[in-house]
Design a protein around this motif. Structure first.
Motif, short mmCIF file in Angstrom:
data_model
loop_
_atom_site.label_atom_id
_atom_site.label_comp_id
_atom_site.label_asym_id
_atom_site.label_seq_id
_atom_site.Cartn_x
_atom_site.Cartn_y
_atom_site.Cartn_z
N ILE A 21 0.82 -1.21 0.00
CA ILE A 21 0.00 0.00 0.00
C ILE A 21 0.86 1.26 0.00
CG2 ILE A 21 -0.22 0.18 2.51
CD1 ILE A 21 -2.99 0.81 -0.14
N ASP A 22 2.06 1.22 0.60
CA ASP A 22 2.93 2.40 0.56
C ASP A 22 3.44 2.65 -0.86
OD1 ASP A 22 4.28 -0.03 1.00
OD2 ASP A 22 6.11 1.01 1.58
N PHE A 23 3.70 1.57 -1.61
CA PHE A 23 4.13 1.71 -3.00
C PHE A 23 2.99 2.29 -3.84
CE2 PHE A 23 4.98 0.30 -7.34
CZ PHE A 23 6.33 0.63 -7.48
N VAL A 24 1.77 1.84 -3.58
CA VAL A 24 0.60 2.36 -4.30
C VAL A 24 0.47 3.86 -4.07
CG1 VAL A 24 -1.93 2.32 -4.41
CG2 VAL A 24 -0.65 0.17 -4.25
N VAL A 25 0.62 4.29 -2.82
CA VAL A 25 0.44 5.70 -2.49
C VAL A 25 1.55 6.57 -3.06
CG1 VAL A 25 0.53 7.32 -0.53
CG2 VAL A 25 -1.00 5.34 -0.47
N PHE A 74 -0.45 -1.55 7.45
CA PHE A 74 0.34 -1.57 6.21
C PHE A 74 0.42 -2.97 5.61
CE2 PHE A 74 1.93 2.65 6.96
CZ PHE A 74 2.39 3.07 5.72
N GLY A 75 0.68 -3.97 6.44
CA GLY A 75 0.94 -5.30 5.92
C GLY A 75 -0.27 -6.09 5.50
N ASN A 76 -1.48 -5.58 5.78
CA ASN A 76 -2.68 -6.36 5.50
C ASN A 76 -3.60 -5.73 4.46
OD1 ASN A 76 -1.83 -8.27 7.33
ND2 ASN A 76 -2.97 -7.39 9.04
N VAL A 77 -3.10 -4.72 3.76
CA VAL A 77 -3.83 -4.14 2.63
C VAL A 77 -2.82 -3.91 1.51
CG1 VAL A 77 -5.62 -3.05 4.04
CG2 VAL A 77 -3.54 -1.77 3.50
N GLY A 78 -3.29 -3.93 0.28
CA GLY A 78 -2.40 -3.72 -0.87
C GLY A 78 -3.21 -3.32 -2.08
N GLY A 79 -2.52 -3.09 -3.18
CA GLY A 79 -3.21 -2.64 -4.38
C GLY A 79 -2.71 -3.34 -5.63
N ALA A 80 -3.55 -3.32 -6.66
CA ALA A 80 -3.20 -3.93 -7.95
C ALA A 80 -2.82 -2.83 -8.93
CB ALA A 80 -4.37 -4.74 -8.48
N LEU A 81 -1.55 -2.78 -9.28
CA LEU A 81 -1.10 -1.85 -10.32
C LEU A 81 -1.19 -2.54 -11.67
CD1 LEU A 81 1.91 -0.15 -8.50
CD2 LEU A 81 -0.53 0.45 -8.50
N PRO A 121 -7.07 -8.74 20.35
CA PRO A 121 -6.00 -9.71 20.07
C PRO A 121 -4.69 -8.97 19.89
CG PRO A 121 -7.21 -9.24 18.06
CD PRO A 121 -7.90 -8.47 19.16
N GLU A 122 -3.63 -9.71 19.63
CA GLU A 122 -2.35 -9.06 19.30
C GLU A 122 -2.50 -8.37 17.95
OE1 GLU A 122 1.03 -11.56 19.41
OE2 GLU A 122 0.68 -12.26 21.47
N THR A 123 -2.19 -7.10 17.90
CA THR A 123 -2.35 -6.33 16.67
C THR A 123 -1.08 -5.53 16.40
OG1 THR A 123 -3.27 -4.41 17.83
CG2 THR A 123 -4.83 -6.09 17.07
N GLN A 124 -0.93 -5.11 15.15
CA GLN A 124 0.25 -4.34 14.77
C GLN A 124 0.08 -2.86 15.09
OE1 GLN A 124 2.24 -5.67 11.01
NE2 GLN A 124 0.48 -7.02 10.80
N THR A 125 -1.17 -2.42 15.29
CA THR A 125 -1.42 -1.04 15.69
C THR A 125 -1.55 -0.97 17.20
OG1 THR A 125 -2.62 -0.59 13.62
CG2 THR A 125 -3.01 0.91 15.46
#
Length: 324
Positions: free
Chosen positions: A134-138, A174-181, A220-224
């Motif tokens: 997602i950071d690359f997408v942005v 960050f690690g659990n969302v992404g995009g299709a270029l 639960p254990e979360t990254q945020t």
């Protein structure tokens, strides 16, 4: 009449026995050296020759999350976001059941679940198309503030869809969302160029109550990190809070690479994060995902209007500067 001290034993059915055996086979599955030591980046033998992967021509290259998530990069020359991700499912959480539900309604435009395939030969696994982070997408795909607002809109739309089906993701980051270029979308017919996807439901939960009536649960254990060290949260409100934190991080990235996003997006993000009061009942500290989506539809339109005004001003300024 049965005696009161009679002990009735449950004889496990074949399905029960199979589920127990599969649960004992849960990941992590590690690759190992001859001496038994773990190769954390390696691919275990059971996946190297897995018949379903062999049949699809997928050769896994390394572990992304040791023992659980593995990647296969396209072997021809080209962009690095073309390939597959294979995830071994833990049958003690709700991820398999959640994917089964969400994959039935991929035709819905509001459903931003990554299109993937559940392999049931042996222990259940997911085969997913590789996405761009997602950071690359942005930083690469978003050419304007309007593009950035569109990414936000898609993510809040996807979360609102989950909440409508009484599913809370619980670990949006960050690690659990992404995009299709364009490169990954051309490699995988199931992906749509420019679309943002949500995945990794291993800490997700399904509830009998929706966002307007669900009380807090133990996180639960979360990254945020939770605000103020809280350990209980309304799960739907937690998702909205995590989105606000994620949007803040994405705006910081955009500002570093390009320019600072308009105040409208900053205001919207602060509205999502809000000031948490530690509600034990239904949380009213921040909007529901559905309300946030409705407001974002207006905010996105206004940001695109700002883009248009800025572009028009620059164009006219250029023209006037060249006038004799």
């Amino acid at each position: 009449m049965l005696s009161s001290n009679l002990t009735v034993r449950h004889t496990p059915s074949m399905k029960d026995t199979q589920s127990t055996v599969e649960a004992h086979d849960n990941p992590p599955w590690y690759a190992r050296e001859p001496d038994g030591s773990i190769i954390f980046s390696g691919v275990p033998e059971r996946l190297v020759g897995h018949p379903e992967l062999v049949r699809r021509g997928i050769e896994l290259d390394y572990a992304v999350k040791p023992g659980v998530v593995f990647e296969s990069i396209a072997k021809d020359e080209g962009p690095g976001d073309r390939g597959f991700v294979v995830k071994a499912l833990d049958l003690e959480d709700e991820e398999l059941e959640i994917y089964e539900r969400l994959l039935r309604c991929l035709d819905s435009p509001q459903n931003h679940t990554i299109p993937c395939e559940i392999v049931r030969s042996g222990h259940p696994m997911l085969i997913m198309p590789m996405l761009s982070s997602i950071d690359f997408v942005v930083t690469r795909y978003c050419k304007s503030f309007g593009n950035l607002a569109d990414v936000f809109y898609q993510l809040i739309e996807g979360v609102a869809f989950l909440h409508k089906h009484r599913i809370a993701h619980m670990d949006l980051c960050f690690g659990n969302v992404g995009g299709a270029l364009s490169s990954s979308a051309s490699y995988h017919a199931t992906l749509r160029r420019g679309r943002v996807y949500i995945y990794d439901f291993n800490t997700s939960r399904q509830f009998s109550r929706g966002p307007d009536s669900q009380h807090s649960i133990t996180l639960p254990e979360t990254q945020t990190p939770p605000p103020d060290g809280l350990t209980h949260f309304d799960p739907y409100s937690w998702d909205v809070y995590c989105l606000g934190v994620l949007f803040n991080e994405l705006m910081d990235l955009y500002a570093e690479e390009k320019s600072n996003p308009p105040w409208l997006l900053h205001w919207y993000t602060r509205w999502l994060i809000a000031s948490e009061r530690g509600c034990r009942a239904v949380c009213r500290c921040r909007p529901t995902a559905q309300t946030a989506l409705r407001v974002m539809s207006v905010v996105r339109w206004m940001v695109y209007a700002l883009d248009w005004c800025s572009t028009s001003y620059q164009t006219f300024s250029t023209i006037l500067s060249r006038a004799p």
